[in-house]
Design an enzyme around this catalytic site. Structure first.
Site, PDB file in Angstrom:
ATOM      1  N   SER A 219       0.846  -1.200   0.000  1.00  0.00           N
ATOM      2  CA  SER A 219       0.000   0.000   0.000  1.00  0.00           C
ATOM      3  C   SER A 219       0.879   1.246   0.000  1.00  0.00           C
ATOM      4  O   SER A 219       1.934   1.281   0.630  1.00  0.00           O
ATOM      5  CB  SER A 219      -0.894   0.002   1.247  1.00  0.00           C
ATOM      6  OG  SER A 219      -1.466   1.283   1.436  1.00  0.00           O
ATOM      7  N   GLN A 243       0.502  -0.505  -4.811  1.00  0.00           N
ATOM      8  CA  GLN A 243      -0.837   0.114  -4.832  1.00  0.00           C
ATOM      9  C   GLN A 243      -0.694   1.626  -4.698  1.00  0.00           C
ATOM     10  O   GLN A 243       0.214   2.112  -4.011  1.00  0.00           O
ATOM     11  CB  GLN A 243      -1.681  -0.445  -3.672  1.00  0.00           C
ATOM     12  CG  GLN A 243      -3.088   0.130  -3.554  1.00  0.00           C
ATOM     13  CD  GLN A 243      -3.143   1.356  -2.660  1.00  0.00           C
ATOM     14  OE1 GLN A 243      -2.254   1.564  -1.836  1.00  0.00           O
ATOM     15  NE2 GLN A 243      -4.175   2.173  -2.827  1.00  0.00           N
ATOM     16  N   THR A 271      -6.312   1.880  -6.812  1.00  0.00           N
ATOM     17  CA  THR A 271      -7.554   1.622  -6.075  1.00  0.00           C
ATOM     18  C   THR A 271      -8.653   2.534  -6.600  1.00  0.00           C
ATOM     19  O   THR A 271      -8.526   3.764  -6.555  1.00  0.00           O
ATOM     20  CB  THR A 271      -7.327   1.826  -4.565  1.00  0.00           C
ATOM     21  OG1 THR A 271      -6.297   0.928  -4.160  1.00  0.00           O
ATOM     22  CG2 THR A 271      -8.585   1.534  -3.771  1.00  0.00           C
ATOM     23  N   LYS A 317      -8.185  -1.722  -8.973  1.00  0.00           N
ATOM     24  CA  LYS A 317      -8.577  -2.542  -7.801  1.00  0.00           C
ATOM     25  C   LYS A 317      -9.876  -1.992  -7.218  1.00  0.00           C
ATOM     26  O   LYS A 317      -9.938  -0.817  -6.857  1.00  0.00           O
ATOM     27  CB  LYS A 317      -7.489  -2.487  -6.720  1.00  0.00           C
ATOM     28  CG  LYS A 317      -7.895  -3.145  -5.401  1.00  0.00           C
ATOM     29  CD  LYS A 317      -6.785  -3.097  -4.376  1.00  0.00           C
ATOM     30  CE  LYS A 317      -7.137  -3.847  -3.103  1.00  0.00           C
ATOM     31  NZ  LYS A 317      -8.003  -3.100  -2.180  1.00  0.00           N
ATOM     32  N   HIS A 341     -13.003  -3.658  -1.008  1.00  0.00           N
ATOM     33  CA  HIS A 341     -12.118  -3.031  -0.026  1.00  0.00           C
ATOM     34  C   HIS A 341     -12.315  -3.659   1.363  1.00  0.00           C
ATOM     35  O   HIS A 341     -12.258  -2.969   2.390  1.00  0.00           O
ATOM     36  CB  HIS A 341     -12.404  -1.525   0.024  1.00  0.00           C
ATOM     37  CG  HIS A 341     -11.201  -0.677   0.287  1.00  0.00           C
ATOM     38  ND1 HIS A 341     -10.623   0.122  -0.660  1.00  0.00           N
ATOM     39  CD2 HIS A 341     -10.456  -0.487   1.404  1.00  0.00           C
ATOM     40  CE1 HIS A 341      -9.594   0.771  -0.136  1.00  0.00           C
ATOM     41  NE2 HIS A 341      -9.473   0.410   1.126  1.00  0.00           N
ATOM     42  N   ASP A 375     -10.403 -10.345  -3.835  1.00  0.00           N
ATOM     43  CA  ASP A 375     -10.174 -10.489  -2.389  1.00  0.00           C
ATOM     44  C   ASP A 375     -11.452 -10.220  -1.620  1.00  0.00           C
ATOM     45  O   ASP A 375     -12.476  -9.826  -2.179  1.00  0.00           O
ATOM     46  CB  ASP A 375      -9.029  -9.594  -1.907  1.00  0.00           C
ATOM     47  CG  ASP A 375      -9.394  -8.106  -1.846  1.00  0.00           C
ATOM     48  OD1 ASP A 375     -10.601  -7.751  -1.856  1.00  0.00           O
ATOM     49  OD2 ASP A 375      -8.465  -7.285  -1.787  1.00  0.00           O
ATOM     50  N   GLY A 376     -11.374 -10.471  -0.310  1.00  0.00           N
ATOM     51  CA  GLY A 376     -12.490 -10.188   0.584  1.00  0.00           C
ATOM     52  C   GLY A 376     -12.960 -11.430   1.305  1.00  0.00           C
ATOM     53  O   GLY A 376     -13.549 -12.322   0.697  1.00  0.00           O
ATOM     54  N   VAL A 378     -11.518 -14.045   2.501  1.00  0.00           N
ATOM     55  CA  VAL A 378     -10.916 -15.378   2.298  1.00  0.00           C
ATOM     56  C   VAL A 378     -10.198 -15.790   3.589  1.00  0.00           C
ATOM     57  O   VAL A 378      -9.253 -15.130   4.024  1.00  0.00           O
ATOM     58  CB  VAL A 378      -9.923 -15.363   1.114  1.00  0.00           C
ATOM     59  CG1 VAL A 378      -9.199 -16.692   1.003  1.00  0.00           C
ATOM     60  CG2 VAL A 378     -10.655 -15.021  -0.175  1.00  0.00           C
TER      61      VAL A 378
HETATM   62  C1  LIG Z   1      -6.305  -2.396   7.733  1.00  0.00           C
HETATM   63  C2  LIG Z   1      -6.611  -2.344   6.266  1.00  0.00           C
HETATM   64  C3  LIG Z   1      -6.042  -1.365   5.481  1.00  0.00           C
HETATM   65  C4  LIG Z   1      -6.304  -1.325   4.115  1.00  0.00           C
HETATM   66  N1  LIG Z   1      -5.674  -0.401   3.351  1.00  0.00           N
HETATM   67  C5  LIG Z   1      -5.854  -0.413   2.010  1.00  0.00           C
HETATM   68  C6  LIG Z   1      -5.114   0.479   1.186  1.00  0.00           C
HETATM   69  O1  LIG Z   1      -4.287   1.262   1.642  1.00  0.00           O
HETATM   70  N2  LIG Z   1      -5.348   0.419  -0.164  1.00  0.00           N
HETATM   71  C7  LIG Z   1      -6.240  -0.469  -0.712  1.00  0.00           C
HETATM   72  O2  LIG Z   1      -6.403  -0.481  -1.928  1.00  0.00           O
HETATM   73  N3  LIG Z   1      -6.921  -1.335   0.056  1.00  0.00           N
HETATM   74  C8  LIG Z   1      -6.739  -1.341   1.391  1.00  0.00           C
HETATM   75  N4  LIG Z   1      -7.406  -2.246   2.163  1.00  0.00           N
HETATM   76  C9  LIG Z   1      -8.270  -3.263   1.519  1.00  0.00           C
HETATM   77  C10 LIG Z   1      -7.458  -4.523   1.192  1.00  0.00           C
HETATM   78  O3  LIG Z   1      -6.567  -4.280   0.138  1.00  0.00           O
HETATM   79  C11 LIG Z   1      -8.336  -5.690   0.774  1.00  0.00           C
HETATM   80  O4  LIG Z   1      -9.160  -5.287  -0.280  1.00  0.00           O
HETATM   81  C12 LIG Z   1      -9.209  -6.247   1.909  1.00  0.00           C
HETATM   82  O5  LIG Z   1      -8.511  -6.207   3.127  1.00  0.00           O
HETATM   83  C13 LIG Z   1      -9.603  -7.685   1.595  1.00  0.00           C
HETATM   84  O6  LIG Z   1     -10.491  -8.176   2.548  1.00  0.00           O
HETATM   85  P1  LIG Z   1     -10.033  -9.100   3.783  1.00  0.00           P
HETATM   86  O7  LIG Z   1      -9.400  -8.176   4.780  1.00  0.00           O
HETATM   87  O8  LIG Z   1     -11.313  -9.670   4.276  1.00  0.00           O
HETATM   88  O9  LIG Z   1      -9.070 -10.136   3.279  1.00  0.00           O
HETATM   89  C14 LIG Z   1      -7.167  -2.275   3.537  1.00  0.00           C
HETATM   90  C15 LIG Z   1      -7.746  -3.255   4.332  1.00  0.00           C
HETATM   91  C16 LIG Z   1      -7.474  -3.302   5.682  1.00  0.00           C
HETATM   92  C17 LIG Z   1      -8.086  -4.400   6.509  1.00  0.00           C
END
Ligand SMILES: Cc1cc2nc3c(=O)[nH]c(=O)nc-3n(C[C@H](O)[C@H](O)[C@H](O)COP(=O)(O)O)c2cc1C
Length: 453
Positions: A219, A243, A271, A317, A341, A375-376, A378
């Site tokens: 990130s 990202q 994103t 994304k 997300h 994602d999401g 898993v």
């Molecule tokens: C603490 C946290 C910070 C995140 N920060 C970003 C980020 O900076 N950029 C982004 O595109 N997605 C971010 N995400 C989303 C993740 O890339 C991803 O889509 C998501 O965590 C997937 O779901 P899961 O946590 O259930 O595996 C973040 C998610 C979490 C939990």
């Protein structure tokens, strides 16, 4: 009628069709509050009978007296009542409380006692400050998408085939992502603020990914800078994707892209699901809202313009409809990334399994035209298999890695080991001898429940 629940305690069966407040928080005997799931007509509520005298029933359920519904219960003479609805989806009851429940707050159980990915949630909740844990855990608004992301995998039943030679399944896990070789079809999703769990923050993801030979998408909002992250690479051949969130200043973007290329990233992950601040109630209580809170100017025309500013592929994304998947292909994307997300941006958006299914049903050829990542939610090998079965090329995990980082790089490595192992054994039990040949026929795509139950 009362009977024994999964945890061996007495169960009180209650008709809750007329419950006054379906999202009422109920005591659960000391840990995080648990909720009665709102949409069920009748709920089974476990009465944990160890801690309070029977007379405590009225104290703990003051709403019983003033509202009409039917309740039948029998109560053990020696025990007392505490209520627990079904556990949080992110911490399913597989016995961790019984085995590790004596772990003091602020400390961690030994890593070798961690069995599955949800265990990291359990451990991190005890170890991290409430603020920091909440930033990782939270979802948008009422967190329906957050829960749906976790729950959706249970709604589609597998169709296991038997008497198939699956003995070489492990050797079929390696895959390519945009032409780069990796040992397995999953990756570390980009997540901000790795420093909330460990002082080495994102460096542990770089090192863990090198150990497991998997992809890490860093990130732009990490605790460590993108230079520090690039410098932590195990060797010059380790592949990282970067990202980005972009400012409106195109010159800054040009410089950022140039810098990302210089640091050796092999793709830019843009994103696109965060045009505005995420509506995050849970996080707002602790003052840990979105890392990116401004309105963003993002259009498909800009996407095309950006693509001409770099030699790197730009992966959008946060694709959440087949319509946008089509537009991404039209705009020249080489890969797309299905995501809501982690349910953190817009509540009631679909899980990426549902989006992948929509693409499969309406325009399956998209899976051949571009690489599709998703994602999401898993958390198990079988979850990943359902996405792969639809044609998803690689699966991202966010929170499991973020939360495992309370153990530092060893936690990150353990997530990788567990996920590889579970994908292999679940595929084998599904009758898949070669992971490359998994297809939609291994899942019954008729959902056994409605959305957002
Ligand atoms: C603490 C946290 C910070 C995140 N920060 C970003 C980020 O900076 N950029 C982004 O595109 N997605 C971010 N995400 C989303 C993740 O890339 C991803 O889509 C998501 O965590 C997937 O779901 P899961 O946590 O259930 O595996 C973040 C998610 C979490 C939990």
């Amino acid at each position: 009628m009362a009977y024994r629940g999964s945890s061996g305690v007495q169960v009180v069966e209650i008709k809750v069709g007329d419950l006054p407040n379906p999202s009422l928080n109920l005591p659960n005997g000391g840990s995080a509050p648990r909720r009665i799931p709102p949409n069920d007509k009748r709920e089974t509520v476990e009465a944990l009978l160890e801690t309070k005298p029977p007379t405590a029933t009225a104290e703990m359920m003051p709403w019983l007296g003033s509202h009409s519904f039917t309740m039948r219960c029998s109560i053990l003479a020696f025990a007392s009542v505490a209520l627990a609805a079904r556990p949080f989806l992110n911490e399913p009851d597989t016995g961790i409380d019984e085995v590790l429940g004596s772990t003091a707050n602020g400390t961690l159980p030994p890593l070798d006692k961690i069995i599955g990915l949800p265990d990291f949630d359990w451990a991190a909740r005890r170890k991290m400050t409430p603020q920091n844990y909440t930033y990782y855990r939270n979802g948008a608004a009422g967190e329906w998408s957050y829960r749906n992301n976790l729950e959706v995998y249970q709604r589609f039943r597998l169709r296991p085939r038997v008497l198939v030679d699956i003995t070489n399944i492990e050797s079929t896990l390696p895959t390519t992502i945009l032409g780069h070789n990796f040992s397995a079809p999953f990756f570390i999703a980009p997540c901000a603020r790795g420093g909330y769990a460990h002082p080495d923050a994102e460096l542990n993801f770089v090192k863990g990914a090198a150990y497991g030979d998997i992809l890490y998408m860093a990130s732009i909002l990490g605790t460590k800078t993108i230079d520090e992250i690039a410098a932590a690479k195990g060797n010059s051949s380790q592949v990282l994707f970067q990202q980005v969130y972009l400012s409106e200043n195109i010159t800054e973007t040009q410089e950022l892209f140039k810098h990302i290329e210089e640091l050796g990233s092999k793709a830019i992950v843009l994103t696109v699901d965060s045009a505005a601040d995420g509506n995050r109630h849970r996080a707002a209580r602790y003052g840990v809202g979105s890392a990116d809170s401004s309105y963003s100017y993002l259009t498909w025309d800009l996407y095309k313009q950006l693509s001409n500013m770099t030699s790197l592929p730009i992966i959008p994304k946060g694709i959440q409809t087949v319509d946008d998947a089509r537009l991404a292909v039209k705009a020249g994307a080489k890969a797309i990334y299905l995501s809501n997300h982690g349910g953190r941006q817009l509540d009631t958006t679909p899980s990426s399994l549902e989006v992948a299914l929509e693409i499969y049903q309406e325009e399956p050829s998209l899976f051949q035209q571009v690489e599709v990542y998703a994602d999401g939610g898993v958390r198990y090998g079988a979850d990943a298999l359902k996405l792969l079965a639809l044609g998803v090329k690689a699966v991202g995990l966010g929170r499991p890695f973020m939360l495992s980082n309370v153990y530092g790089v060893d936690g990150v490595k353990k997530v990788i080991d567990i996920t590889k192992h579970e994908i292999a054994i679940d595929a084998a039990n599904l009758g898949v001898g070669d992971l490359k040949k998994i297809g939609p026929e291994y899942v019954n795509w008729k959902s056994v429940n409605v959305w957002f139950s």
